[in-house]
Design an enzyme around this catalytic site. Sequence first.
Site, short mmCIF file in Angstrom:
data_model
loop_
_atom_site.label_atom_id
_atom_site.label_comp_id
_atom_site.label_asym_id
_atom_site.label_seq_id
_atom_site.Cartn_x
_atom_site.Cartn_y
_atom_site.Cartn_z
N LEU A 1 57.11 -10.95 2.36
CA LEU A 1 57.64 -10.01 3.35
C LEU A 1 59.16 -10.15 3.38
O LEU A 1 59.69 -11.25 3.50
CB LEU A 1 57.05 -10.31 4.73
CG LEU A 1 57.58 -9.48 5.91
CD1 LEU A 1 57.28 -8.00 5.71
CD2 LEU A 1 56.96 -9.97 7.22
N ILE B 1 58.90 -15.50 2.51
CA ILE B 1 59.92 -14.62 3.07
C ILE B 1 60.89 -14.23 1.95
O ILE B 1 61.43 -15.09 1.26
CB ILE B 1 60.69 -15.30 4.22
CG1 ILE B 1 59.73 -15.74 5.33
CG2 ILE B 1 61.78 -14.37 4.75
CD1 ILE B 1 59.01 -14.60 6.03
N LYS B 2 61.09 -12.93 1.79
CA LYS B 2 61.99 -12.44 0.74
C LYS B 2 63.43 -12.40 1.27
O LYS B 2 63.71 -11.75 2.28
CB LYS B 2 61.57 -11.05 0.26
CG LYS B 2 60.29 -11.04 -0.54
CD LYS B 2 59.88 -9.65 -0.97
CE LYS B 2 60.61 -9.21 -2.21
NZ LYS B 2 60.07 -7.91 -2.73
N ILE B 3 64.30 -13.10 0.58
CA ILE B 3 65.72 -13.15 0.91
C ILE B 3 66.50 -12.73 -0.33
O ILE B 3 66.26 -13.25 -1.42
CB ILE B 3 66.14 -14.56 1.35
CG1 ILE B 3 65.38 -14.98 2.62
CG2 ILE B 3 67.65 -14.63 1.58
CD1 ILE B 3 65.67 -16.40 3.08
#
Length: 368
Positions: free
Chosen positions: A108, A139-141
């Site tokens: 996400l 978590i997409k960064i």
Amino acid sequence: MGSPLQQLSDAGVAVWLDDISRQRLRSGNLAELIAQRNVVGVTSNPTIFAKALAEGDAYDGQLRDLAVRGVSVEEAVRLITAYDIRWAADVLRPVYEATDGVDGRVSLEVDPRLARDTERTVAEARALWWLVDRPNLMIKIPATVEGLPAITAALAEGISVNVTLIFSLERYRAVMDAFLAGLEQAQQAGRDLSTIHSVASFFVSRVDTEVDKRLSKIATEEAVALRGKTALANARLAYAAYEEVFSSARWTALAQAGARPQRPLWASTGVKDPELPDTLYVTELVAPGTVNTMPQATLDAVADHGTITGDTVRGHYDAARAHLDAVESVGVSMSDVVETLEDEGVDKFVKSWEELLDRVAQQLAAHT
């Protein structure tokens, strides 16, 4: 022998689906793909969610409830996307457990408007991690300059991270350094390193799209002959860098403490050029310990006619370097290409995020 997707899995490539929607989850399609198509993970992005909300009425019930509660548009988007991600994580939970946490992952993305803001990216990553509350979440960064310290900070807190929007070898090395720094900080804080996972999403097809556009403009015979090959060369050299970093003494010390390597993930694997084979960025990027996340059309193409011939990455490093040198020699600046692609990548996701906000705002208003 098995199907092409089974052969891909057997060659050490984890097959992930680059798509999610409430309809796909409700119909049982994701579970079918896990059972029948070797899918062991899911990635999402703002563009995917904007498309999902535009199609059908699968979100109407939740939107109605959110409208009655009077939540803000941004909070509604967060709750809607978290609901889908949580559901997908639960569908993939058996894969997560069977692979000791390596696969069965769902990604996400943080609000892409924060791509140039380190502190707010970390805060958003933390909020999404708590909200979804599933161990198989990533978590997409983005791998912007400002995103790098956010990646380190999130990993240090025990948050698993999918680093996105990587286009250059130089930035990929910085991403791996940020990963190692995050694990070192987590170790100092006494965290269990075996529970912290990461992938580095190296974008593929967009590189060919941009480079080939420039080669076509140069239009010499030499330049035209180089088209359709740069993305593979770039990705293969990324894998060479991965091998180098993850055989270093720095990594070995972390591995001995239980750390898992940050796997290269090939993203943007849908072929844009109709003159190229539609399975190119899958069959030509087979290497052990990698992930390939595919849109549905690419997954179907590989299942139907993909030819898997084993490792197609190692053994091609010299040719890859020679190709990138040739691209530079005809007048294409790879540093300018990757800078353009990063800016366009952030802008594209911001635009999709704003479309998502607008769509949710309209639908909340309709249910008020």
